[in-house]
Design a protein around this motif. Sequence first.
Motif, PDB file in Angstrom:
ATOM      1  N   ASN A  11      -8.983  -2.831   0.811  1.00 47.01           N
ATOM      2  CA  ASN A  11      -8.374  -3.952   1.534  1.00 47.01           C
ATOM      3  C   ASN A  11      -8.839  -3.846   2.980  1.00 47.01           C
ATOM      4  O   ASN A  11      -8.362  -2.999   3.726  1.00 47.01           O
ATOM      5  CB  ASN A  11      -6.849  -3.856   1.455  1.00 47.01           C
ATOM      6  CG  ASN A  11      -6.156  -4.874   2.348  1.00 47.01           C
ATOM      7  OD1 ASN A  11      -6.778  -5.840   2.793  1.00 47.01           O
ATOM      8  ND2 ASN A  11      -4.863  -4.663   2.608  1.00 47.01           N
ATOM      9  N   LYS A  13      -8.303  -5.814   5.336  1.00 44.38           N
ATOM     10  CA  LYS A  13      -7.386  -6.464   6.296  1.00 44.38           C
ATOM     11  C   LYS A  13      -8.202  -7.341   7.247  1.00 44.38           C
ATOM     12  O   LYS A  13      -9.245  -7.868   6.854  1.00 44.38           O
ATOM     13  CB  LYS A  13      -6.545  -5.430   7.042  1.00 44.38           C
ATOM     14  CG  LYS A  13      -5.913  -4.403   6.108  1.00 44.38           C
ATOM     15  CD  LYS A  13      -4.816  -3.626   6.760  1.00 44.38           C
ATOM     16  CE  LYS A  13      -4.360  -2.509   5.830  1.00 44.38           C
ATOM     17  NZ  LYS A  13      -3.078  -1.962   6.197  1.00 44.38           N
ATOM     18  N   HIS A  96       1.460  -8.514   0.118  1.00 44.89           N
ATOM     19  CA  HIS A  96       1.253  -7.309   0.931  1.00 44.89           C
ATOM     20  C   HIS A  96       2.398  -7.209   1.941  1.00 44.89           C
ATOM     21  O   HIS A  96       2.868  -8.223   2.463  1.00 44.89           O
ATOM     22  CB  HIS A  96      -0.104  -7.382   1.645  1.00 44.89           C
ATOM     23  CG  HIS A  96      -0.510  -6.070   2.258  1.00 44.89           C
ATOM     24  ND1 HIS A  96       0.027  -5.616   3.444  1.00 44.89           N
ATOM     25  CD2 HIS A  96      -1.372  -5.118   1.833  1.00 44.89           C
ATOM     26  CE1 HIS A  96      -0.504  -4.422   3.714  1.00 44.89           C
ATOM     27  NE2 HIS A  96      -1.349  -4.101   2.760  1.00 44.89           N
ATOM     28  N   GLU A 167       3.220   0.275  -2.660  1.00 42.14           N
ATOM     29  CA  GLU A 167       2.820   0.642  -1.301  1.00 42.14           C
ATOM     30  C   GLU A 167       4.057   0.867  -0.443  1.00 42.14           C
ATOM     31  O   GLU A 167       4.617  -0.081   0.120  1.00 42.14           O
ATOM     32  CB  GLU A 167       1.989  -0.484  -0.676  1.00 42.14           C
ATOM     33  CG  GLU A 167       0.708  -0.778  -1.415  1.00 42.14           C
ATOM     34  CD  GLU A 167      -0.361  -1.327  -0.482  1.00 42.14           C
ATOM     35  OE1 GLU A 167      -1.426  -0.717  -0.417  1.00 42.14           O
ATOM     36  OE2 GLU A 167      -0.105  -2.331   0.198  1.00 42.14           O
ATOM     37  N   ILE A 172       1.827   3.010   4.968  1.00 41.20           N
ATOM     38  CA  ILE A 172       0.666   2.126   5.183  1.00 41.20           C
ATOM     39  C   ILE A 172       0.161   2.252   6.609  1.00 41.20           C
ATOM     40  O   ILE A 172       0.877   1.965   7.570  1.00 41.20           O
ATOM     41  CB  ILE A 172       1.029   0.652   4.885  1.00 41.20           C
ATOM     42  CG1 ILE A 172       1.424   0.497   3.411  1.00 41.20           C
ATOM     43  CG2 ILE A 172      -0.152  -0.256   5.217  1.00 41.20           C
ATOM     44  CD1 ILE A 172       1.842  -0.909   3.040  1.00 41.20           C
ATOM     45  N   GLY A 173      -1.079   2.724   6.726  1.00 44.69           N
ATOM     46  CA  GLY A 173      -1.721   2.804   8.035  1.00 44.69           C
ATOM     47  C   GLY A 173      -1.113   3.842   8.961  1.00 44.69           C
ATOM     48  O   GLY A 173      -1.406   3.872  10.151  1.00 44.69           O
ATOM     49  N   GLY A 210      -1.237   3.425   0.509  1.00 44.41           N
ATOM     50  CA  GLY A 210      -0.526   3.970   1.665  1.00 44.41           C
ATOM     51  C   GLY A 210      -1.223   5.236   2.119  1.00 44.41           C
ATOM     52  O   GLY A 210      -0.950   6.316   1.590  1.00 44.41           O
ATOM     53  N   SER A 211      -2.173   5.066   3.066  1.00 46.95           N
ATOM     54  CA  SER A 211      -2.910   6.210   3.613  1.00 46.95           C
ATOM     55  C   SER A 211      -3.591   7.053   2.540  1.00 46.95           C
ATOM     56  O   SER A 211      -3.699   8.272   2.674  1.00 46.95           O
ATOM     57  CB  SER A 211      -1.997   7.073   4.494  1.00 46.95           C
ATOM     58  OG  SER A 211      -1.496   6.300   5.581  1.00 46.95           O
ATOM     59  N   GLY A 232      -6.671   0.788   2.420  1.00 51.56           N
ATOM     60  CA  GLY A 232      -6.925   0.054   3.650  1.00 51.56           C
ATOM     61  C   GLY A 232      -7.977   0.758   4.484  1.00 51.56           C
ATOM     62  O   GLY A 232      -9.183   0.648   4.245  1.00 51.56           O
ATOM     63  N   GLY A 233      -7.522   1.511   5.481  1.00 49.01           N
ATOM     64  CA  GLY A 233      -8.405   2.136   6.468  1.00 49.01           C
ATOM     65  C   GLY A 233      -9.613   2.845   5.884  1.00 49.01           C
ATOM     66  O   GLY A 233     -10.745   2.659   6.358  1.00 49.01           O
TER      67      GLY A 233
HETATM   68  C1  PEP Z   1      -3.153  -1.331   2.546  1.00 48.76           C
HETATM   69  O1  PEP Z   1      -3.551  -2.064   3.432  1.00 48.76           O
HETATM   70  O2  PEP Z   1      -2.813  -1.836   1.481  1.00 48.76           O
HETATM   71  C2  PEP Z   1      -3.116   0.125   2.798  1.00 48.76           C
HETATM   72  C3  PEP Z   1      -2.660   0.918   1.859  1.00 48.76           C
HETATM   73  O3  PEP Z   1      -3.575   0.562   4.014  1.00 48.76           O
HETATM   74  P1  PEP Z   1      -3.911   2.105   4.424  1.00 48.76           P
HETATM   75  O4  PEP Z   1      -4.734   2.671   3.301  1.00 48.76           O
HETATM   76  O5  PEP Z   1      -4.710   1.963   5.687  1.00 48.76           O
HETATM   77  O6  PEP Z   1      -2.623   2.807   4.589  1.00 48.76           O
END
Ligand code: PEP
Length: 250
Positions: A11, A13, A96, A167, A172-173, A210-211, A232-233
């Motif tokens: 993702n 974002k 989300h 999540e 998350i992040g 989630g991270s 995400g990241g």
């Molecule tokens: C997400 O955006 O769904 C997510 C899990 O972000 P991150 O991996 O950066 O925590």
Amino acid sequence: MTMNSKLMVGNWKMNGSLAANASLLSDTLSGLGGVSCRAAVCVPAPYLAQAHSLLTGSSMALGAQDVSAHESGAYTGEVSANMLRDFAVRYVIVGHSERRQYHGETDAVVATKAQRALAAGITPIVCVGESLAEREAGQTEVVVKRQLAAVIHANGHCISEIVVAYEPIWAIGTGLTATPEQAQAVHAVLRAQLQAATAHADRVSILYGGSMNAANAASLLAQPDVDGGLIGGASLKAPDFVSMLKAASR
Ligand code: PEP
């Protein structure tokens, strides 16, 4: 546990540019040798055409990050499921936590978005998850079940066609990850809820998000009800994302 191979979804974002996307996708695609899991990237809407063209012929599927709850018409700024379909979008994230939090999306809106996606032949990735305050209040199970129930209620027998992403908002992040045991406990609750709704709950992939990163992916993916990840990241760094795709292919 599903009968499918693991599903790993990036993702992005609101990140990227034409130049950055081209190099990220080219670096990611060139690392896919030996990757056997299912994989997708959810890109910002303006880059769907670019990503569609760069991913064509690869094993990486295209995803979007949101879809309108409306079919078409006077909804300025919205993107419909049929528009996504025009770019061969396979997956779309719905609900989300950033959209629930910053755009006021309710469980009912999320359920309608999932319906629109399914009607267009696109797999909705339905996100559920509790805040830190809800977890500390012992509300995790109640919250995620309420969020998923709305989608089950609106989608009836099609429910086996969705993907679910657990999540936890606090992960998350933030660099805080649910432990494999915390993730598995919630995934088992979601699986049981799906089993009560459909005889085909084993077809539903339940992703953790989630991270998730290159260091923790393998232990999360080893849990029986963790069928993949929403990332995400770490999906913005080709070597990290590729290493997670490899962890999901073992
Ligand atoms: C997400 O955006 O769904 C997510 C899990 O972000 P991150 O991996 O950066 O925590």
